[in-house]
Design a protein around this motif. Structure first.
Motif, PDB file in Angstrom:
ATOM      1  N   GLU A 429      -8.015 -10.284  -4.359  1.00 41.10           N
ATOM      2  CA  GLU A 429      -6.881 -11.196  -4.254  1.00 41.10           C
ATOM      3  C   GLU A 429      -5.809 -10.574  -3.361  1.00 41.10           C
ATOM      4  OE1 GLU A 429      -5.365 -12.141  -8.076  1.00 41.10           O
ATOM      5  OE2 GLU A 429      -7.315 -12.794  -8.886  1.00 41.10           O
ATOM      6  N   PRO A 430      -5.282 -11.329  -2.389  1.00 38.65           N
ATOM      7  CA  PRO A 430      -4.180 -10.803  -1.572  1.00 38.65           C
ATOM      8  C   PRO A 430      -2.965 -10.510  -2.446  1.00 38.65           C
ATOM      9  CG  PRO A 430      -5.114 -12.803  -0.610  1.00 38.65           C
ATOM     10  CD  PRO A 430      -5.670 -12.690  -1.990  1.00 38.65           C
ATOM     11  N   ARG A 431      -2.144  -9.607  -1.983  1.00 43.45           N
ATOM     12  CA  ARG A 431      -0.944  -9.216  -2.720  1.00 43.45           C
ATOM     13  C   ARG A 431       0.281  -9.736  -1.970  1.00 43.45           C
ATOM     14  NH1 ARG A 431       0.985  -4.725  -5.971  1.00 43.45           N
ATOM     15  NH2 ARG A 431       3.109  -4.165  -5.329  1.00 43.45           N
ATOM     16  N   SER A 432       1.180 -10.375  -2.684  1.00 44.53           N
ATOM     17  CA  SER A 432       2.398 -10.912  -2.078  1.00 44.53           C
ATOM     18  C   SER A 432       3.531  -9.907  -2.217  1.00 44.53           C
ATOM     19  CB  SER A 432       2.781 -12.231  -2.755  1.00 44.53           C
ATOM     20  OG  SER A 432       3.974 -12.747  -2.199  1.00 44.53           O
ATOM     21  N   GLU A 433       4.225  -9.656  -1.087  1.00 41.36           N
ATOM     22  CA  GLU A 433       5.344  -8.706  -1.085  1.00 41.36           C
ATOM     23  C   GLU A 433       6.487  -9.259  -0.242  1.00 41.36           C
ATOM     24  OE1 GLU A 433       4.210  -4.832   0.213  1.00 41.36           O
ATOM     25  OE2 GLU A 433       2.850  -4.463  -1.472  1.00 41.36           O
ATOM     26  N   GLN A 439      -3.308  -7.418   2.469  1.00 41.35           N
ATOM     27  CA  GLN A 439      -4.734  -7.495   2.170  1.00 41.35           C
ATOM     28  C   GLN A 439      -5.384  -6.154   2.478  1.00 41.35           C
ATOM     29  OE1 GLN A 439      -5.524 -10.953   4.744  1.00 41.35           O
ATOM     30  NE2 GLN A 439      -6.075 -12.096   2.910  1.00 41.35           N
ATOM     31  N   ILE A 440      -6.386  -5.796   1.710  1.00 39.56           N
ATOM     32  CA  ILE A 440      -7.092  -4.546   1.961  1.00 39.56           C
ATOM     33  C   ILE A 440      -8.448  -4.828   2.595  1.00 39.56           C
ATOM     34  CG2 ILE A 440      -5.954  -3.208   0.155  1.00 39.56           C
ATOM     35  CD1 ILE A 440      -8.434  -3.685  -1.608  1.00 39.56           C
ATOM     36  N   ASP A 441      -8.968  -3.828   3.257  1.00 38.55           N
ATOM     37  CA  ASP A 441     -10.319  -3.890   3.800  1.00 38.55           C
ATOM     38  C   ASP A 441     -11.287  -4.117   2.631  1.00 38.55           C
ATOM     39  OD1 ASP A 441     -12.810  -3.438   4.935  1.00 38.55           O
ATOM     40  OD2 ASP A 441     -12.263  -1.524   5.853  1.00 38.55           O
ATOM     41  N   PRO A 442     -12.167  -5.107   2.716  1.00 38.14           N
ATOM     42  CA  PRO A 442     -13.122  -5.319   1.620  1.00 38.14           C
ATOM     43  C   PRO A 442     -13.939  -4.074   1.280  1.00 38.14           C
ATOM     44  CG  PRO A 442     -13.155  -7.183   3.129  1.00 38.14           C
ATOM     45  CD  PRO A 442     -12.290  -6.139   3.765  1.00 38.14           C
ATOM     46  N   ALA A 443     -14.099  -3.161   2.248  1.00 39.18           N
ATOM     47  CA  ALA A 443     -14.854  -1.940   1.972  1.00 39.18           C
ATOM     48  C   ALA A 443     -14.169  -1.089   0.905  1.00 39.18           C
ATOM     49  CB  ALA A 443     -15.040  -1.133   3.256  1.00 39.18           C
ATOM     50  N   ILE A 444     -12.841  -1.167   0.819  1.00 43.01           N
ATOM     51  CA  ILE A 444     -12.130  -0.440  -0.238  1.00 43.01           C
ATOM     52  C   ILE A 444     -12.513  -1.018  -1.596  1.00 43.01           C
ATOM     53  CG2 ILE A 444      -9.868   0.207  -1.134  1.00 43.01           C
ATOM     54  CD1 ILE A 444      -8.742  -0.179   1.684  1.00 43.01           C
ATOM     55  N   ALA A 445     -12.532  -2.344  -1.681  1.00 41.68           N
ATOM     56  CA  ALA A 445     -12.912  -2.998  -2.935  1.00 41.68           C
ATOM     57  C   ALA A 445     -14.350  -2.664  -3.311  1.00 41.68           C
ATOM     58  CB  ALA A 445     -12.728  -4.505  -2.803  1.00 41.68           C
ATOM     59  N   LEU A 446     -15.226  -2.572  -2.312  1.00 35.72           N
ATOM     60  CA  LEU A 446     -16.617  -2.226  -2.599  1.00 35.72           C
ATOM     61  C   LEU A 446     -16.720  -0.848  -3.249  1.00 35.72           C
ATOM     62  CD1 LEU A 446     -18.514  -3.549   0.550  1.00 35.72           C
ATOM     63  CD2 LEU A 446     -18.761  -4.340  -1.813  1.00 35.72           C
ATOM     64  N   ALA A 472       0.564   3.072  -3.397  1.00 35.67           N
ATOM     65  CA  ALA A 472       1.502   2.562  -4.397  1.00 35.67           C
ATOM     66  C   ALA A 472       1.219   1.112  -4.764  1.00 35.67           C
ATOM     67  CB  ALA A 472       2.931   2.691  -3.869  1.00 35.67           C
ATOM     68  N   ARG A 473       0.161   0.525  -4.222  1.00 35.60           N
ATOM     69  CA  ARG A 473      -0.125  -0.892  -4.440  1.00 35.60           C
ATOM     70  C   ARG A 473      -1.312  -1.077  -5.380  1.00 35.60           C
ATOM     71  NH1 ARG A 473       1.294  -0.769   1.241  1.00 35.60           N
ATOM     72  NH2 ARG A 473       3.047  -2.194   1.656  1.00 35.60           N
ATOM     73  N   THR A 474      -1.294  -2.210  -6.079  1.00 31.12           N
ATOM     74  CA  THR A 474      -2.393  -2.590  -6.962  1.00 31.12           C
ATOM     75  C   THR A 474      -2.958  -3.926  -6.498  1.00 31.12           C
ATOM     76  OG1 THR A 474      -1.395  -1.455  -8.851  1.00 31.12           O
ATOM     77  CG2 THR A 474      -3.064  -3.119  -9.334  1.00 31.12           C
ATOM     78  N   PHE A 475      -4.278  -3.991  -6.367  1.00 29.68           N
ATOM     79  CA  PHE A 475      -4.957  -5.213  -5.943  1.00 29.68           C
ATOM     80  C   PHE A 475      -5.948  -5.633  -7.034  1.00 29.68           C
ATOM     81  CE2 PHE A 475      -3.594  -3.005  -2.169  1.00 29.68           C
ATOM     82  CZ  PHE A 475      -3.100  -4.011  -1.351  1.00 29.68           C
ATOM     83  N   ARG A 476      -5.985  -6.921  -7.298  1.00 28.43           N
ATOM     84  CA  ARG A 476      -6.910  -7.465  -8.298  1.00 28.43           C
ATOM     85  C   ARG A 476      -8.224  -7.849  -7.623  1.00 28.43           C
ATOM     86  NH1 ARG A 476      -5.030 -10.006 -12.963  1.00 28.43           N
ATOM     87  NH2 ARG A 476      -6.172 -11.906 -12.408  1.00 28.43           N
ATOM     88  N   ILE A 477      -9.322  -7.412  -8.239  1.00 24.58           N
ATOM     89  CA  ILE A 477     -10.652  -7.741  -7.738  1.00 24.58           C
ATOM     90  C   ILE A 477     -11.360  -8.596  -8.785  1.00 24.58           C
ATOM     91  CG2 ILE A 477     -12.879  -6.857  -6.955  1.00 24.58           C
ATOM     92  CD1 ILE A 477     -11.489  -4.236  -6.257  1.00 24.58           C
ATOM     93  N   ALA A 478     -11.763  -9.785  -8.382  1.00 32.16           N
ATOM     94  CA  ALA A 478     -12.560 -10.647  -9.256  1.00 32.16           C
ATOM     95  C   ALA A 478     -14.027 -10.263  -9.082  1.00 32.16           C
ATOM     96  CB  ALA A 478     -12.337 -12.112  -8.897  1.00 32.16           C
ATOM     97  N   LEU A 479     -14.674  -9.873 -10.177  1.00 29.82           N
ATOM     98  CA  LEU A 479     -16.058  -9.396 -10.138  1.00 29.82           C
ATOM     99  C   LEU A 479     -16.896 -10.239 -11.100  1.00 29.82           C
ATOM    100  CD1 LEU A 479     -18.131  -7.228  -9.221  1.00 29.82           C
ATOM    101  CD2 LEU A 479     -17.367  -5.847 -11.175  1.00 29.82           C
ATOM    102  N   ARG A 480     -18.044 -10.698 -10.613  1.00 26.97           N
ATOM    103  CA  ARG A 480     -18.922 -11.519 -11.457  1.00 26.97           C
ATOM    104  C   ARG A 480     -20.338 -11.450 -10.905  1.00 26.97           C
ATOM    105  NH1 ARG A 480     -20.112 -15.709  -8.328  1.00 26.97           N
ATOM    106  NH2 ARG A 480     -18.596 -16.379  -6.747  1.00 26.97           N
TER     107      ARG A 480
END
Length: 491
Positions: A429-433, A439-446, A472-480
């Motif tokens: 999920e993108p982060r609003s600031e 947005q982060i590189d999807p490879a980080i989420a992987l 210092a940022r937190t990103f939510r990852i939806a995993l299913r």
């Protein structure tokens, strides 16, 4: 024309940025314009002892008739006083014109976001190292600092650039310089062009590491952001000069490991004070210089206005790492992912490698192997993998790999972990600031998902949300679990 022919002619006006060299052989009125900022250095074995380079009386009367320059354009009233102390006759021809480079820098500050976009900086902090030339310069005294910093600073939090003085680049040559910087360049270091790009990079910067060269003064004049020193003394820096003022009031960086502490220790103010000592109030330097030069030629200036030319967009890094040592820390807030370009520091939790972009040796050592979308094919009969097919193939072809994944054009990801028949879908999920979206590189989420799936925790059998911490940022990852249709997507 050949230099020998140039020396045989007379000219209406000769414009130079330095009084040194064989300038005296050219016949005609000379105009000296600012070179660098602040007259901060004395060059050992050159001209008069302890004289500022550019204000040295040994060079100021070396025109063909030993007369001073017709105009010595300076950037600050104090420089006229310094010139008068060195050569009163030359000072009578001096005028405060301003600094043309500073005018361009200040005119271009509104292009900062565009410069950062061109560099690929994103939400990272751009740390710029600046080096003058000679034995006391950053690249001579601290040749390993760029590589040490790229090994010290997380790739997803910092971007590094190195501005090298043209004299040092000319001395080494492009090949030798890039070979010496190979490790840092492979890790994404930016080496801007010394003509104009260096100034664009300064505008884009969030922090600066400087020696005693004057580039830092342009940075300080444009913005009051952190600047730290690696200057360790010597005989070149002139006491009381603008750079001496700056270096005496900013944090000192002793080791690369202390860079974060040094940047935090900076307090606003010293940069502005040093810039005020180097530059008169800016705004009309181009007009003033044009008026003076046309006057020397006996001509009236054109009626049209003249404005400083904006600086060009800098180029991005020529090399981008495609393999990362990924450090993982599981906390109550989520999974912290910290990535460093592979091979420059200690190994982490796993090696994440982009297939098709990194060397085969790295791919065979990967714990997480992923691929990005390929460009559209122009083949008359195309052949393409599905996500299910490629991840199975990758785990078979690379027996040391634990997880294989595909980044989809949408930014989502599909991942298969060895030992799990189920494929998983992940979406960050993108982060609003403050009106912006990060947005982060999807490879980080992987890497975060990989760490979750190889952990002792049971694999998720339904939709879940995990937190990925990056700096210092937190990103939510939806995993299913992925659907059959998703697994059959062409990648």
């Amino acid at each position: 024309m050949p230099w020998s022919e140039a020396c045989g002619r007379s000219y209406d006006l000769i414009v130079a940025a330095s009084p040194k060299g064989d300038l005296r052989l050219l016949r005609g009125p000379h105009v000296l314009i600012p070179h660098g900022a602040g007259f901060n250095k004395s060059i050992h074995g050159e001209g008069s002892a302890d004289s500022a380079s550019g204000l040295d009386p040994a060079y100021l009367r070396r025109t063909h008739d030993h007369a001073p320059a017709a105009l010595h354009a300076l950037a600050h009233p104090d420089q006229i006083a310094r010139l008068a102390a060195a050569d009163p006759r030359a000072a009578r021809r001096a005028k405060v014109i301003g600094d043309l480079t500073l005018e361009r820098v200040l005119a271009s500050t509104s292009l900062r976001e565009g410069y950062r976009a061109a560099l690929g900086t994103g939400a990272r902090k751009l740390l710029v190292l600046v080096s003058t030339w000679g034995p006391e310069s950053l690249v001579r005294r601290h040749p390993g600092l760029p590589a040490q910093l790229v090994a010290q600073l997380p790739y997803d939090e910092y971007q590094l650039a190195l501005v090298v003085h043209p004299n040092e680049r000319s001395l080494l040559g492009t090949y030798e310089l890039t070979e010496r910087l190979a490790q840092a360049l492979d890790a994404g270091l930016i080496l801007p062009d010394p003509h104009e790009e260096w100034a664009s990079v300064l505008i884009a910067a969030d922090a600066l590491v400087t020696d005693h060269g004057s580039v830092a003064l342009y940075y300080c004049a444009a913005q009051d952001r952190p600047v730290v020193s690696v200057h360790q003394g010597g005989g070149e820096l002139i006491p009381g000069s603008p750079m001496d003022i700056l270096l005496g009031r900013i944090p000192q960086l002793g080791r690369a490991e202390d860079i974060a502490d040094a940047l935090r220790a900076y307090r606003p103010g010293p940069g502005h004070t040093a810039a005020q000592a180097a530059f008169a109030p800016a705004g009309d330097a181009v007009d003033r210089l044009r008026t003076e030069v046309y006057g020397l030629l006996g001509l009236a200036p054109p009626a049209c206005d003249v404005t400083p030319r904006l600086l060009p967009s800098p180029g991005p890094a020529t090399r981008v790492p495609a393999a990362f040592d990924v450090h993982v820390a599981t906390t109550t807030a989520g999974v912290r992912i910290t990535r460093y370009p592979a091979g420059i520091g200690p190994p982490g939790h796993h090696l994440a490698v982009e297939h098709g972009a990194a060397a085969e040796k790295l791919a065979r050592s990967a714990g997480l192997l992923y691929r990005r979308p390929l460009p559209a094919s122009a083949a008359p009969v195309d052949l393409a993998w599905t996500a299910d097919g490629w991840t199975r193939h990758a785990l078979s072809a690379y027996p040391g790999c634990r997880s294989a994944a595909a980044v989809l054009p949408s930014g989502g990801c599909l991942l298969r972990d060895r030992g799990h028949e189920q494929m998983y879908a992940a979406q960050v999920e993108p982060r609003s600031e403050g009106g912006r979206v990060v947005q982060i590189d999807p490879a980080i989420a992987l890497s975060a998902v990989h760490a979750r799936l190889v952990s002792p925790q049971p694999a998720p059998d339904s939709h879940t949300v995990m937190n990925c911490l990056v700096g210092a940022r937190t990103f939510r990852i939806a995993l299913r679990p992925a659907t059959d249709a998703e697994a059959a997507q062409v990648i």
